[in-house]
Design an enzyme around this catalytic site. Sequence first.
Site, PDB file in Angstrom:
ATOM      1  N   SER A  74      88.105  32.602  54.568  1.00 48.69           N
ATOM      2  CA  SER A  74      87.302  31.380  54.492  1.00 48.69           C
ATOM      3  C   SER A  74      86.228  31.427  55.570  1.00 48.69           C
ATOM      4  O   SER A  74      86.546  31.620  56.749  1.00 48.69           O
ATOM      5  CB  SER A  74      88.179  30.152  54.695  1.00 48.69           C
ATOM      6  OG  SER A  74      87.363  29.052  54.977  1.00 48.69           O
TER       7      SER A  74
ATOM      8  N   GLY B 120      86.827  23.658  55.591  1.00 45.59           N
ATOM      9  CA  GLY B 120      87.609  24.136  56.730  1.00 45.59           C
ATOM     10  C   GLY B 120      89.087  23.786  56.647  1.00 45.59           C
ATOM     11  O   GLY B 120      89.654  23.320  57.634  1.00 45.59           O
TER      12      GLY B 120
ATOM     13  N   THR C  93      94.489  26.387  49.994  1.00 44.43           N
ATOM     14  CA  THR C  93      95.201  27.122  51.034  1.00 44.43           C
ATOM     15  C   THR C  93      96.076  26.190  51.877  1.00 44.43           C
ATOM     16  O   THR C  93      95.592  25.159  52.373  1.00 44.43           O
ATOM     17  CB  THR C  93      94.180  27.849  51.940  1.00 44.43           C
ATOM     18  OG1 THR C  93      93.542  28.867  51.187  1.00 44.43           O
ATOM     19  CG2 THR C  93      94.819  28.456  53.152  1.00 44.43           C
TER      20      THR C  93
ATOM     21  N   SER D  23      98.125  30.072  48.155  1.00 47.50           N
ATOM     22  CA  SER D  23      97.316  30.692  49.209  1.00 47.50           C
ATOM     23  C   SER D  23      97.763  30.142  50.556  1.00 47.50           C
ATOM     24  O   SER D  23      97.942  28.932  50.711  1.00 47.50           O
ATOM     25  CB  SER D  23      95.841  30.344  48.953  1.00 47.50           C
ATOM     26  OG  SER D  23      95.065  30.616  50.098  1.00 47.50           O
TER      27      SER D  23
ATOM     28  N   LYS E 271      93.008  38.067  50.046  1.00 48.19           N
ATOM     29  CA  LYS E 271      91.675  37.635  49.600  1.00 48.19           C
ATOM     30  C   LYS E 271      90.645  37.987  50.667  1.00 48.19           C
ATOM     31  O   LYS E 271      90.712  37.512  51.799  1.00 48.19           O
ATOM     32  CB  LYS E 271      91.669  36.137  49.348  1.00 48.19           C
ATOM     33  CG  LYS E 271      90.361  35.624  48.769  1.00 48.19           C
ATOM     34  CD  LYS E 271      90.523  34.204  48.280  1.00 48.19           C
ATOM     35  CE  LYS E 271      89.254  33.654  47.671  1.00 48.19           C
ATOM     36  NZ  LYS E 271      89.438  32.281  47.205  1.00 48.19           N
TER      37      LYS E 271
HETATM   38  C1  LIG Z   1      85.221  23.195  47.585  1.00 47.31           C
HETATM   39  C2  LIG Z   1      85.826  24.547  47.721  1.00 47.31           C
HETATM   40  C3  LIG Z   1      86.984  24.715  48.469  1.00 47.31           C
HETATM   41  C4  LIG Z   1      87.561  25.989  48.608  1.00 47.31           C
HETATM   42  N1  LIG Z   1      88.721  26.137  49.314  1.00 47.31           N
HETATM   43  C5  LIG Z   1      89.298  27.359  49.381  1.00 47.31           C
HETATM   44  C6  LIG Z   1      90.541  27.534  50.043  1.00 47.31           C
HETATM   45  O1  LIG Z   1      91.159  26.592  50.549  1.00 47.31           O
HETATM   46  N2  LIG Z   1      91.049  28.798  50.109  1.00 47.31           N
HETATM   47  C7  LIG Z   1      90.434  29.875  49.543  1.00 47.31           C
HETATM   48  O2  LIG Z   1      90.947  30.994  49.624  1.00 47.31           O
HETATM   49  N3  LIG Z   1      89.260  29.726  48.880  1.00 47.31           N
HETATM   50  C8  LIG Z   1      88.699  28.507  48.791  1.00 47.31           C
HETATM   51  N4  LIG Z   1      87.527  28.353  48.115  1.00 47.31           N
HETATM   52  C9  LIG Z   1      86.873  29.547  47.518  1.00 47.31           C
HETATM   53  C10 LIG Z   1      87.258  29.732  46.053  1.00 47.31           C
HETATM   54  O3  LIG Z   1      88.636  29.979  45.921  1.00 47.31           O
HETATM   55  C11 LIG Z   1      86.479  30.916  45.464  1.00 47.31           C
HETATM   56  O4  LIG Z   1      86.784  32.072  46.190  1.00 47.31           O
HETATM   57  C12 LIG Z   1      84.970  30.703  45.490  1.00 47.31           C
HETATM   58  O5  LIG Z   1      84.640  29.359  45.247  1.00 47.31           O
HETATM   59  C13 LIG Z   1      84.241  31.612  44.492  1.00 47.31           C
HETATM   60  O6  LIG Z   1      84.620  31.312  43.184  1.00 47.31           O
HETATM   61  P1  LIG Z   1      83.722  30.356  42.218  1.00 47.31           P
HETATM   62  O7  LIG Z   1      82.323  30.871  42.279  1.00 47.31           O
HETATM   63  O8  LIG Z   1      84.352  30.497  40.875  1.00 47.31           O
HETATM   64  O9  LIG Z   1      83.848  28.984  42.771  1.00 47.31           O
HETATM   65  C14 LIG Z   1      86.949  27.098  47.965  1.00 47.31           C
HETATM   66  C15 LIG Z   1      85.788  26.916  47.217  1.00 47.31           C
HETATM   67  C16 LIG Z   1      85.236  25.664  47.079  1.00 47.31           C
HETATM   68  C17 LIG Z   1      83.994  25.491  46.237  1.00 47.31           C
END
Ligand SMILES: Cc1cc2nc3c(=O)[nH]c(=O)nc-3n(C[C@H](O)[C@H](O)[C@H](O)COP(=O)(O)O)c2cc1C
Length: 347
Positions: free
Chosen positions: A170, A115, A87, A141, A205
């Site tokens: 988030s 964060g 993001t 994003s 989202k």
């Molecule tokens: C380390 C980490 C950083 C993330 N940073 C963001 C982010 O910046 N923006 C966002 O919309 N989702 C972020 N997410 C969420 C992921 O995009 C996703 O919605 C979430 O991890 C669920 O998918 P997964 O189970 O395949 O990981 C992050 C997830 C992780 C693990």
Amino acid sequence: MYKRLVRPALFSFDEEQSHALSEYALRVPWVWRSLGLQSKIGDPRLVAQVAGVSFPSPIGLAAGYDKNCRVLKSLVDLGFGFVCGGTVTLAERSGNPPRRMVRMPEALALLNSLGFPGQGLERIEPRIARLGRYRSRTFVSISGSIEDEIAACFRHLAPLVAGIELNISSPNTVGLRLFHDPARLRTLVESLRKVDNLRTPLLVKLPPWSNDAEGRRSSLALAETAVSAGADGLVIANTIPMEDSRLKVGNGGLSGLPLLENTVRMTAEVAALVGKDASVVSCGGVSTAEDVWRMLASGASAVQLYTAMVYEGPALPSRLNRGLLELMDYVGARTLSDISGPPPYRN
Ligand SMILES: Cc1cc2nc3c(=O)[nH]c(=O)nc-3n(C[C@H](O)[C@H](O)[C@H](O)COP(=O)(O)O)c2cc1C
């Protein structure tokens, strides 16, 4: 080879160091292009339509992996149908203090309280502007805690990508909950639509919701608001908020396998609500071709993943493309819209 040699080596670093190393490796694009991981990209049976955009596979990379949009081209070349950078926020942010990431390998899960650490719009925009032919496979994003910041990111980035994902979900960022109020979300989405002459595809989202009447009612109201205000699709969903004393700030977002069943349920609920008015992209716990099948059968147009790639390595998207085609062959499905019911059993 990756599992036996590279992964144990990566896991002897802490979570953020391993991520930085993998990002460093991805900075050499010709290596990834030459591995043949895109062999199933181009198979017409895998073509997915998301918010009016056509992608060569329904398997996408979720936001957060490449926050500063440095290696999006290499990520596309791993065999993803599409990737989501960011993001991105208007100003540079350092995020929360460490420790802010915890691996839970026994559960194939991660906890993070990052964060939104990121370099900010001004430094990231030129990289996105250089995407060239990869632009048609890239969403970005954006987020912020006030409308003007988000609108500025939208104005700059929308002309440079295939679509925008608006992150209001988030769990690690103070201020985003503002947009969980349907009236506030409506004003935000409508205002983005007004600044957008190109009518850039826009996904919102959402945060995940629990399987109780109240959680469902308020989340589906938010989903309905996003779509009626002008969003073309919904990403279902972000990480699940969770307290954990290993994180410096005491709480973060859970991702990975524990999310899977909830993602299937939420996908079905939201797809039943929005029907053909909006695309649903399922995100949370996807790690196998069968998982992809279940999401598509529940009404998703595509999926996104993040955590599974941390555990399975960079060949995962290519394996999922192959696996999904095998499942489709098994039942004679000719397009993704032929997918329904439980996945067939594969030996
Ligand atoms: C380390 C980490 C950083 C993330 N940073 C963001 C982010 O910046 N923006 C966002 O919309 N989702 C972020 N997410 C969420 C992921 O995009 C996703 O919605 C979430 O991890 C669920 O998918 P997964 O189970 O395949 O990981 C992050 C997830 C992780 C693990």
